[in-house]
Design a protein around this motif. Sequence first.
Motif, mmCIF file in Angstrom:
data_model
loop_
_atom_site.group_PDB
_atom_site.id
_atom_site.type_symbol
_atom_site.label_atom_id
_atom_site.label_comp_id
_atom_site.label_asym_id
_atom_site.label_seq_id
_atom_site.Cartn_x
_atom_site.Cartn_y
_atom_site.Cartn_z
ATOM 1 N N GLN A 1 -13.872 48.670 30.483
ATOM 2 C CA GLN A 1 -13.889 49.406 29.234
ATOM 3 C C GLN A 1 -14.857 50.575 29.323
ATOM 4 O OE1 GLN A 1 -12.146 48.913 26.500
ATOM 5 N NE2 GLN A 1 -11.254 46.881 26.807
ATOM 6 N N VAL A 2 -14.513 51.641 28.638
ATOM 7 C CA VAL A 2 -15.373 52.816 28.530
ATOM 8 C C VAL A 2 -15.496 53.168 27.058
ATOM 9 C CG1 VAL A 2 -15.589 55.273 29.019
ATOM 10 C CG2 VAL A 2 -14.812 53.728 30.807
ATOM 11 N N GLN A 3 -16.706 53.419 26.630
ATOM 12 C CA GLN A 3 -16.948 53.853 25.259
ATOM 13 C C GLN A 3 -17.349 55.326 25.273
ATOM 14 O OE1 GLN A 3 -18.739 50.921 26.458
ATOM 15 N NE2 GLN A 3 -16.831 49.878 25.904
ATOM 16 N N LEU A 4 -16.782 56.083 24.351
ATOM 17 C CA LEU A 4 -17.034 57.519 24.270
ATOM 18 C C LEU A 4 -17.516 57.862 22.865
ATOM 19 C CD1 LEU A 4 -13.758 58.728 26.024
ATOM 20 C CD2 LEU A 4 -16.013 58.518 27.063
ATOM 21 N N VAL A 5 -18.624 58.580 22.784
ATOM 22 C CA VAL A 5 -19.184 58.966 21.493
ATOM 23 C C VAL A 5 -19.364 60.481 21.472
ATOM 24 C CG1 VAL A 5 -21.106 58.734 19.897
ATOM 25 C CG2 VAL A 5 -20.354 56.753 21.238
ATOM 26 N N GLU A 6 -18.667 61.125 20.539
ATOM 27 C CA GLU A 6 -18.731 62.583 20.417
ATOM 28 C C GLU A 6 -19.791 63.005 19.405
ATOM 29 O OE1 GLU A 6 -14.006 62.083 20.648
ATOM 30 O OE2 GLU A 6 -15.528 61.284 19.281
ATOM 31 N N SER A 7 -20.268 64.229 19.574
ATOM 32 C CA SER A 7 -21.188 64.822 18.610
ATOM 33 C C SER A 7 -21.037 66.335 18.659
ATOM 34 C CB SER A 7 -22.632 64.420 18.916
ATOM 35 O OG SER A 7 -23.015 64.863 20.196
ATOM 36 N N GLY A 8 -21.485 67.002 17.613
ATOM 37 C CA GLY A 8 -21.540 68.459 17.619
ATOM 38 C C GLY A 8 -20.492 69.176 16.799
ATOM 39 N N GLY A 9 -19.597 68.478 16.167
ATOM 40 C CA GLY A 9 -18.606 69.156 15.354
ATOM 41 C C GLY A 9 -19.231 69.714 14.082
ATOM 42 N N GLY A 10 -18.429 70.478 13.327
ATOM 43 C CA GLY A 10 -18.920 71.021 12.071
ATOM 44 C C GLY A 10 -18.153 72.246 11.638
ATOM 45 N N LEU A 11 -18.774 72.988 10.736
ATOM 46 C CA LEU A 11 -18.166 74.202 10.183
ATOM 47 C C LEU A 11 -18.805 75.417 10.833
ATOM 48 C CD1 LEU A 11 -16.401 75.612 8.009
ATOM 49 C CD2 LEU A 11 -18.380 75.410 6.471
ATOM 50 N N VAL A 12 -17.970 76.359 11.267
ATOM 51 C CA VAL A 12 -18.462 77.567 11.911
ATOM 52 C C VAL A 12 -17.584 78.736 11.481
ATOM 53 C CG1 VAL A 12 -17.100 77.125 13.994
ATOM 54 C CG2 VAL A 12 -19.122 78.604 14.135
ATOM 55 N N GLN A 13 -18.163 79.907 11.416
ATOM 56 C CA GLN A 13 -17.396 81.093 11.053
ATOM 57 C C GLN A 13 -16.646 81.631 12.263
ATOM 58 O OE1 GLN A 13 -20.143 83.902 9.259
ATOM 59 N NE2 GLN A 13 -19.581 83.186 7.211
ATOM 60 N N ALA A 14 -15.543 82.273 11.991
ATOM 61 C CA ALA A 14 -14.778 82.889 13.069
ATOM 62 C C ALA A 14 -15.670 83.852 13.853
ATOM 63 C CB ALA A 14 -13.570 83.622 12.500
ATOM 64 N N GLY A 15 -15.536 83.792 15.170
ATOM 65 C CA GLY A 15 -16.374 84.603 16.045
ATOM 66 C C GLY A 15 -17.658 83.927 16.473
ATOM 67 N N GLY A 16 -17.961 82.815 15.869
ATOM 68 C CA GLY A 16 -19.182 82.086 16.184
ATOM 69 C C GLY A 16 -19.006 81.131 17.349
ATOM 70 N N SER A 17 -20.022 80.300 17.548
ATOM 71 C CA SER A 17 -20.032 79.352 18.657
ATOM 72 C C SER A 17 -20.366 77.958 18.171
ATOM 73 C CB SER A 17 -21.055 79.780 19.716
ATOM 74 O OG SER A 17 -20.730 81.033 20.269
ATOM 75 N N LEU A 18 -19.903 76.993 18.950
ATOM 76 C CA LEU A 18 -20.154 75.583 18.653
ATOM 77 C C LEU A 18 -20.122 74.838 19.979
ATOM 78 C CD1 LEU A 18 -20.542 74.064 15.915
ATOM 79 C CD2 LEU A 18 -18.134 73.397 16.095
ATOM 80 N N ARG A 19 -20.922 73.807 20.085
ATOM 81 C CA ARG A 19 -20.954 73.003 21.308
ATOM 82 C C ARG A 19 -20.693 71.544 20.969
ATOM 83 N NH1 ARG A 19 -22.849 73.854 26.469
ATOM 84 N NH2 ARG A 19 -23.530 71.996 27.648
ATOM 85 N N LEU A 20 -19.712 70.979 21.618
ATOM 86 C CA LEU A 20 -19.400 69.563 21.470
ATOM 87 C C LEU A 20 -19.918 68.803 22.685
ATOM 88 C CD1 LEU A 20 -15.669 69.756 20.272
ATOM 89 C CD2 LEU A 20 -17.769 69.907 18.910
ATOM 90 N N SER A 21 -20.399 67.590 22.439
ATOM 91 C CA SER A 21 -20.856 66.733 23.536
ATOM 92 C C SER A 21 -20.228 65.359 23.398
ATOM 93 C CB SER A 21 -22.377 66.613 23.512
ATOM 94 O OG SER A 21 -22.982 67.857 23.780
ATOM 95 N N CYS A 22 -20.085 64.699 24.534
ATOM 96 C CA CYS A 22 -19.508 63.360 24.563
ATOM 97 C C CYS A 22 -20.271 62.537 25.584
ATOM 98 C CB CYS A 22 -18.033 63.441 24.937
ATOM 99 S SG CYS A 22 -17.219 61.842 25.200
ATOM 100 N N ALA A 23 -20.762 61.397 25.141
ATOM 101 C CA ALA A 23 -21.498 60.491 26.026
ATOM 102 C C ALA A 23 -20.639 59.279 26.335
ATOM 103 C CB ALA A 23 -22.794 60.065 25.362
ATOM 104 N N ALA A 24 -20.535 58.959 27.610
ATOM 105 C CA ALA A 24 -19.743 57.815 28.052
ATOM 106 C C ALA A 24 -20.661 56.663 28.448
ATOM 107 C CB ALA A 24 -18.869 58.209 29.238
ATOM 108 N N SER A 25 -20.196 55.458 28.167
ATOM 109 C CA SER A 25 -20.916 54.249 28.578
ATOM 110 C C SER A 25 -19.890 53.206 28.991
ATOM 111 C CB SER A 25 -21.813 53.734 27.452
ATOM 112 O OG SER A 25 -21.046 53.403 26.311
ATOM 113 N N GLY A 26 -20.365 52.183 29.672
ATOM 114 C CA GLY A 26 -19.467 51.147 30.166
ATOM 115 C C GLY A 26 -19.129 51.388 31.627
#
Length: 116
Positions: A1-26
């Motif tokens: 089994q592998v567990q995946l946990v995401e973070s970093g989503g949200g609201l951003v204006q067009a032209g902006g930047s956002l970073r998503l991360s995902c940590a795996a365990s198992g």
Amino acid sequence: QVQLVESGGGLVQAGGSLRLSCAASGRVFSIRAMGWYRQAPGKQRELVASITGSGSTNYADSVKGRFTVSRDNAKNTVSLQMNNVKPEDTAVYYCNAVLLDWGDYWGQGTQVTVSS
């Protein structure tokens, strides 16, 4: 089994930047490739970007030149740097891991909303 946990989503204006991360365990030692998919309302889930353990990457045409996927094998994480985002990037983003035996695992998803 592998567990995946995401973070970093949200609201951003067009032209902006956002970073998503995902940590795996198992069973991280058996991960073949990791990546990001997204699903907008009323649409099918689609590949955004993926990366293998050796660093080979694959991107959807719609995000090439704007998004960058990276992987830290020591920390068992995968990230998605999203630059110059567009309203059509609005979706729930899912982290994905494919194992050596082709087992397929998904995170719970994180919402990304791009305002115009």
